[in-house]
Design an enzyme around this catalytic site. Structure first.
Site, PDB file in Angstrom:
ATOM      1  N   SER A 193       0.831  -1.204   0.000  1.00  0.00           N
ATOM      2  CA  SER A 193       0.000   0.000   0.000  1.00  0.00           C
ATOM      3  C   SER A 193       0.871   1.262   0.000  1.00  0.00           C
ATOM      4  O   SER A 193       1.749   1.392  -0.856  1.00  0.00           O
ATOM      5  CB  SER A 193      -0.956  -0.061   1.191  1.00  0.00           C
ATOM      6  OG  SER A 193      -1.911   0.955   1.108  1.00  0.00           O
ATOM      7  N   ASP A 347      -9.428  -3.751  -6.134  1.00  0.00           N
ATOM      8  CA  ASP A 347      -8.688  -2.727  -5.402  1.00  0.00           C
ATOM      9  C   ASP A 347      -8.731  -1.433  -6.195  1.00  0.00           C
ATOM     10  O   ASP A 347      -8.439  -1.430  -7.397  1.00  0.00           O
ATOM     11  CB  ASP A 347      -7.229  -3.210  -5.212  1.00  0.00           C
ATOM     12  CG  ASP A 347      -6.352  -2.191  -4.485  1.00  0.00           C
ATOM     13  OD1 ASP A 347      -6.874  -1.143  -4.062  1.00  0.00           O
ATOM     14  OD2 ASP A 347      -5.147  -2.463  -4.347  1.00  0.00           O
ATOM     15  N   HIS A 377      -7.835  -4.698  -1.275  1.00  0.00           N
ATOM     16  CA  HIS A 377      -6.813  -3.892  -0.624  1.00  0.00           C
ATOM     17  C   HIS A 377      -6.811  -4.133   0.883  1.00  0.00           C
ATOM     18  O   HIS A 377      -7.842  -4.008   1.527  1.00  0.00           O
ATOM     19  CB  HIS A 377      -7.040  -2.405  -0.917  1.00  0.00           C
ATOM     20  CG  HIS A 377      -5.811  -1.584  -0.656  1.00  0.00           C
ATOM     21  ND1 HIS A 377      -4.868  -1.355  -1.624  1.00  0.00           N
ATOM     22  CD2 HIS A 377      -5.349  -0.968   0.453  1.00  0.00           C
ATOM     23  CE1 HIS A 377      -3.887  -0.629  -1.130  1.00  0.00           C
ATOM     24  NE2 HIS A 377      -4.157  -0.376   0.142  1.00  0.00           N
TER      25      HIS A 377
END
Ligand SMILES: *[C@@H]1O[C@H](CO)[C@@H](O)[C@H](O)[C@H]1NC(C)=O
Ligand SMILES: *[C@@H]1O[C@H](CO)[C@@H](O)[C@H](O)[C@H]1NC(C)=O
Ligand SMILES: *[C@@H]1O[C@H](CO)[C@@H](O)[C@H](O)[C@H]1NC(C)=O
Length: 408
Positions: A193, A347, A377
């Site tokens: 991320s 995502d 995610h």
């Protein structure tokens, strides 16, 4: 004094219940759970819990008790970390930056792999503790000396603190590899991320540093690589998919970059991008670079929207390569180490990875791409949280360790 105690308890319970009910209704009114996601009921439940946490954080913030990020950090720090006797774990400070070193005990006599890890959490959550088990797993499974970087974040710190902390810690580690028994030709940078975005950025910044050993590979797991085109197909298709919804993404992004929320529409629509800048970058950032199979039928929005100069003047830092590493020049990209890129179908950030993959491949950088059809995610951090884990969580972790063992 039973009376006041009971009243307090009852008040507290009603606040908790109220927050949960609010979160459940928010979830069912606004969230999409695509059919490719497995175990949807569990995902919905976890998302409701997560939204309750954010709602309670919003309440404590409104009441002036503590900010939403600090409230979430307070809760996440109650998670337990698992001690593993096969590892020596040391908390250190590099300068002022907290880091945690994981060293496998069954160390081979020859120098080991080195692993620099930047955690995710949208600059709000995530920490050395939250990622402790994940780092233990990576260190053991790849037989690496792993450095986890506890960079500073919200609410007290803003851009560019994460970049600076990650860079300083990496340089410090790379200069001290011998001390930790690491083979300088086998160092990997990895992150998920936000941490994946900084993994990409630090790999770029270290290109050409002849005073440091070169990075052998970069492993970027659903990274944040640009904040310019927020109308790419995945940003539309997955804007309401847990855990990183568009709303949450903007809340964290605007806080970390200190942007007023009134610019939301100008930033989402691309109205803050000057036409000549878009002309220069559209060859890298436009949706035309996303393979057709990732584009949904229908009419895409016209991007960018008509230019708004005020929006540009206040938010031009969005166009910095240190915030959008996808904008790095060809020459630097061409000198990057090989990459393992993980994208998840469900995502919002999927297309950042697809765009970076294309840019790296165009410059001749070897890319191994791992696309997780049932992925979302944030799935990674749940890999060991049975029964809350998802099939895609461990699958992705295993893909990462297999890749690393395969190349070094
Ligand atoms: C919390 O507050 C932010 C604004 O700071 C808002 O965007 C968000 O929707 C709120 N979240 C919840 C779950 O209430
Ligand atoms: C990072 O390193 C630079 C130079 O090595 C130093 O000036 C700076 O204070 C360091 N920053 C932190 C946060 O340690
Ligand atoms: C960068 O590389 C791409 C792909 O090879 C090429 O199309 C482009 O012209 C190059 N130069 C610049 C300045 O973008």
């Amino acid at each position: 004094m039973v009376g006041p105690g009971l009243v307090l308890l009852a008040t507290l319970c009603s606040i908790l219940l109220g927050a949960f009910v609010w979160a459940v209704s928010e979830h069912f009114l606004t969230t999409d759970v695509p059919s490719t996601l497995r175990q949807p009921a569990k995902l919905r439940f976890l998302h409701c819990l997560f939204l309750s946490m954010v709602t309670l954080g919003n309440i404590t913030e409104k009441l002036g008790i503590c900010s939403m990020p600090r409230f979430i950090q307070f809760l996440q720090d109650t998670l337990r970390i698992k001690k593993d006797h096969r590892l020596v774990v040391t908390n250190l400070h590099f300068g002022t930056i907290p880091v945690r070193l994981f060293q496998p005990m069954a160390a081979s006599p020859s120098p080991q792999r080195g692993f620099i890890f930047f955690h995710g959490g949208a600059s709000v959550c995530g920490s050395l503790d939250v990622y402790h088990n994940l780092c233990s797993f990576l260190s053991l499974e790849t037989d690496s000396v792993l450095l986890s970087v506890g960079y500073r974040k919200l609410p007290d710190h803003h851009d560019p603190v994460i970049f600076r902390n990650c860079l300083n810690a990496s340089i410090h580690f790379l200069k001290a590899l011998e001390t930790y028994g690491v083979d300088p030709s086998r160092v990997v940078i990895c992150g998920d991320s936000v941490g994946g975005g900084y993994g990409a950025l630090i790999s770029q910044v270290l290109v050409g540093r002849s005073d440091l050993p070169p990075i052998r590979a970069q492993v970027l797991i659903y990274p944040v690589l640009q904040v310019i085109n927020l109308q790419l197909p995945s940003y539309q298709q997955n804007q309401n998919v847990p855990f990183l919804t568009q709303k949450l993404m903007l809340t964290c992004l605007f806080r970390y970059l200190i942007v007023d929320f009134s610019w939301r529409d100008a930033i989402l629509s691309g109205a803050f991008i000057p036409p000549e800048v878009w002309k220069k970058y559209s060859k890298w950032l436009s949706r035309d670079n996303i393979p057709k199979r990732f584009q949904r039928p229908g009419c895409p929005p016209v991007f960018p929207a008509p230019f708004n100069e005020d929006a540009y003047l206040e938010n031009q830092h969005f166009l910095d390569v240190e915030i959008s590493p996808l904008l790095r020049d060809n020459e630097t990209l061409a000198r990057l180490p090989e990459a393992f890129l993980v994208s998840c179908e469900n995502d919002i950030l999927r297309d950042d990875t697809l765009l970076y993959k294309k840019r790296l491949e165009d410059q001749g950088v070897p890319v191994t791409w791992y696309h997780v059809e049932d992925g979302f995610h944030g799935a990674l951090i749940l890999f060991d949280k049975q029964p809350l884990s998802f099939p895609c969580s461990l699958k992705t972790m295993n893909a990462v360790t297999t890749y690393i063992r395969g190349i070094l």
